[in-house]
Write a protein that holds these residues in place. Structure first.
Motif, short mmCIF file in Angstrom:
data_model
loop_
_atom_site.label_atom_id
_atom_site.label_comp_id
_atom_site.label_asym_id
_atom_site.label_seq_id
_atom_site.Cartn_x
_atom_site.Cartn_y
_atom_site.Cartn_z
N ASP A 1 -34.49 17.79 -20.18
CA ASP A 1 -34.95 17.80 -21.61
C ASP A 1 -36.09 18.61 -21.77
O ASP A 1 -36.67 18.55 -23.01
CB ASP A 1 -35.29 16.37 -21.63
N GLY A 2 -36.63 19.38 -20.80
CA GLY A 2 -37.49 20.45 -21.12
C GLY A 2 -39.02 20.34 -21.26
O GLY A 2 -39.95 20.65 -21.98
N ASP A 3 -39.18 18.71 -20.87
CA ASP A 3 -40.62 18.15 -21.02
C ASP A 3 -41.55 18.39 -19.80
O ASP A 3 -42.77 18.10 -19.92
CB ASP A 3 -40.42 16.69 -21.06
N GLY A 4 -40.93 19.35 -18.62
CA GLY A 4 -41.99 19.68 -17.65
C GLY A 4 -41.79 19.07 -16.44
O GLY A 4 -42.38 19.03 -15.57
N ASN A 5 -40.91 17.84 -16.58
CA ASN A 5 -41.01 16.76 -15.69
C ASN A 5 -39.53 16.85 -14.94
O ASN A 5 -38.29 17.03 -15.76
CB ASN A 5 -41.15 15.23 -16.00
N LEU A 6 -39.28 16.71 -13.70
CA LEU A 6 -37.98 16.55 -13.27
C LEU A 6 -37.14 15.52 -13.48
O LEU A 6 -37.81 14.40 -13.20
CB LEU A 6 -38.05 16.97 -11.67
N GLY B 1 -17.96 6.68 -12.82
CA GLY B 1 -18.99 6.52 -13.69
C GLY B 1 -19.71 7.98 -14.52
O GLY B 1 -20.43 7.90 -15.16
N GLY B 2 -18.82 9.01 -13.51
CA GLY B 2 -19.39 10.39 -14.06
C GLY B 2 -20.86 10.74 -13.54
O GLY B 2 -21.14 10.32 -12.44
N VAL B 3 -21.60 11.20 -14.39
CA VAL B 3 -22.91 11.45 -14.24
C VAL B 3 -23.95 10.68 -14.95
O VAL B 3 -23.97 10.77 -16.10
CB VAL B 3 -23.23 13.06 -14.23
N ILE B 4 -24.74 10.08 -14.11
CA ILE B 4 -25.81 9.31 -14.72
C ILE B 4 -27.08 10.31 -14.97
O ILE B 4 -27.63 10.77 -13.96
CB ILE B 4 -26.37 7.93 -13.87
N CYS B 5 -27.62 10.24 -15.98
CA CYS B 5 -29.03 11.19 -16.14
C CYS B 5 -30.05 10.01 -16.38
O CYS B 5 -30.00 9.47 -17.27
CB CYS B 5 -28.62 11.98 -17.59
N TYR B 6 -31.19 10.12 -15.47
CA TYR B 6 -32.23 9.52 -15.31
C TYR B 6 -33.24 10.28 -15.91
O TYR B 6 -33.66 11.54 -15.35
CB TYR B 6 -32.60 9.00 -14.19
N SER B 7 -33.86 9.91 -17.24
CA SER B 7 -35.14 10.70 -17.53
C SER B 7 -36.40 10.14 -16.86
O SER B 7 -36.64 9.22 -16.91
CB SER B 7 -35.28 10.30 -19.05
N ASN B 8 -37.11 11.19 -16.23
CA ASN B 8 -38.40 11.00 -15.93
C ASN B 8 -39.54 11.00 -17.13
O ASN B 8 -39.67 11.98 -17.64
CB ASN B 8 -38.74 12.32 -14.81
N ASP B 9 -40.05 9.79 -17.16
CA ASP B 9 -41.04 9.82 -18.24
C ASP B 9 -42.34 10.38 -18.09
O ASP B 9 -43.12 10.31 -18.73
CB ASP B 9 -41.23 8.22 -18.55
N GLY B 10 -42.55 11.06 -16.92
CA GLY B 10 -43.86 11.59 -16.70
C GLY B 10 -44.75 11.18 -16.01
O GLY B 10 -45.71 11.53 -15.25
N HIS B 11 -44.22 9.64 -15.51
CA HIS B 11 -44.99 8.73 -14.62
C HIS B 11 -44.08 8.36 -13.45
O HIS B 11 -44.40 7.31 -12.75
CB HIS B 11 -45.50 7.67 -15.25
N ALA B 12 -43.05 9.49 -13.04
CA ALA B 12 -42.30 9.03 -12.08
C ALA B 12 -41.43 7.80 -12.32
O ALA B 12 -40.99 7.05 -11.21
CB ALA B 12 -42.88 9.14 -10.77
N ASP B 13 -41.24 7.28 -13.33
CA ASP B 13 -40.29 6.29 -13.83
C ASP B 13 -39.14 6.93 -14.38
O ASP B 13 -39.13 7.69 -15.28
CB ASP B 13 -40.94 5.06 -14.68
N PHE B 14 -38.02 6.55 -13.91
CA PHE B 14 -36.64 7.28 -14.56
C PHE B 14 -35.92 6.09 -15.19
O PHE B 14 -35.65 5.01 -14.73
CB PHE B 14 -35.77 7.43 -13.15
N LEU B 15 -35.63 6.63 -16.59
CA LEU B 15 -35.01 5.65 -17.28
C LEU B 15 -33.58 6.30 -17.65
O LEU B 15 -33.45 7.09 -17.76
CB LEU B 15 -35.82 5.48 -18.82
N THR B 16 -32.64 5.22 -17.85
CA THR B 16 -31.26 5.81 -18.13
C THR B 16 -31.36 6.06 -19.60
O THR B 16 -31.44 5.53 -20.53
CB THR B 16 -30.24 4.62 -17.66
#
Lengths: 101, 133
Positions: free
Chosen positions: B104-109, B118-133
């Motif tokens: 998502d281009g926010d600088g976090n992996l 289920g295909g591919v799950i995308c977890y978004s790194n909120d910048g605090h190393a918490d991954f949200l679906t």
């Protein structure tokens, strides 16, 4: 995020790689799919012989084939390439085309 | 992969590190009955390596065949204090490959996890190393 990205499928996905395949500066996604199960785990698959030739049932026409030597071949599900359109907060991928797995 | 610092003048190649050095004392176990019921599972699952918490140290997401171990009990990720939230997908699917990338281009992996069914799950790194679906 998964729903926004559109990457949830019923496929048996095994891995995913990212690269900017179309050179627009955004990462695109290539997903390798296999299957959720193996046909050999089903115990039995009924194959008919028609006019002396083994024929794959229609339900398995995209999954099984028989080669010239009578060996059964099982195909994976199609791989998918998602192109990143970059128009939403979380990257959204478009299913551009499928490649036979 | 993240904002790593590459050493100048380093040598090409890899150095094998012992588990005692890395802390990666994990075994991806698969019960015989599971394997017998679905031999696809015997293909194994993957590992992703990346600096997802911006410590400049590589940290890893190691996954198990069993989904319930994937995020909250997965070795290094737990050690690094990183937890998955909202993981309805992760508890329904068998997890396979994993990849870190800033999608998502926010600088976090962010984390992408391939699943069986289920295909591919995308977890978004909120910048605090918490991954949200």
């Amino acid at each position: 995020m998964t729903a926004a990205a559109g990457t949830a499928t019923r496929f048996g996905s095994v891995n995913a790689g990212l690269a900017d395949v179309n050179g627009d500066g955004a990462l695109d996604l290539y997903v390798c799919n296999n299957r959720t199960d193996d046909i050999r785990d089903r115990g039995q698959v009924d194959i008919q012989r028609v006019n002396g030739k083994l024929v794959i049932p229609p339900v398995f026409k995209d999954r099984l084939s028989i080669d010239d030597k009578g060996h059964f071949l099982e195909y994976g599900e199609p791989d998918v390439l998602y192109l990143n359109n970059g128009k939403v907060i979380h990257a959204r991928f478009l299913d551009r085309w499928n490649v036979s797995g | 992969m993240g904002r790593s610092k590459l050493r100048r003048g380093g040598k090409t190649g890899f150095t094998l590190l012992a588990s005692e050095q890395t802390g990666a004392l994990l075994t991806n176990s698969l019960e015989a009955l599971q394997s017998a019921g679905n031999r696809v599972l015997s293909n194994g699952s993957g590992v992703a390596v990346g600096d997802y918490d911006m410590t400049v140290w590589w940290t890893s997401f190691v996954q198990f065949e069993r989904a319930q171990h994937a995020l909250q009990e997965s070795g290094w990720m737990q050690i690094q204090g990183c937890h998955g939230r909202g993981g309805s997908y992760s508890h329904e699917s068998i997890l396979r490959g994993a990849t870190f990338a800033d999608i998502d281009g926010d600088g976090n992996l962010d984390l992408l996890v391939a699943t069986t069914g289920g295909g591919v799950i995308c977890y978004s790194n909120d910048g605090h190393a918490d991954f949200l679906t």
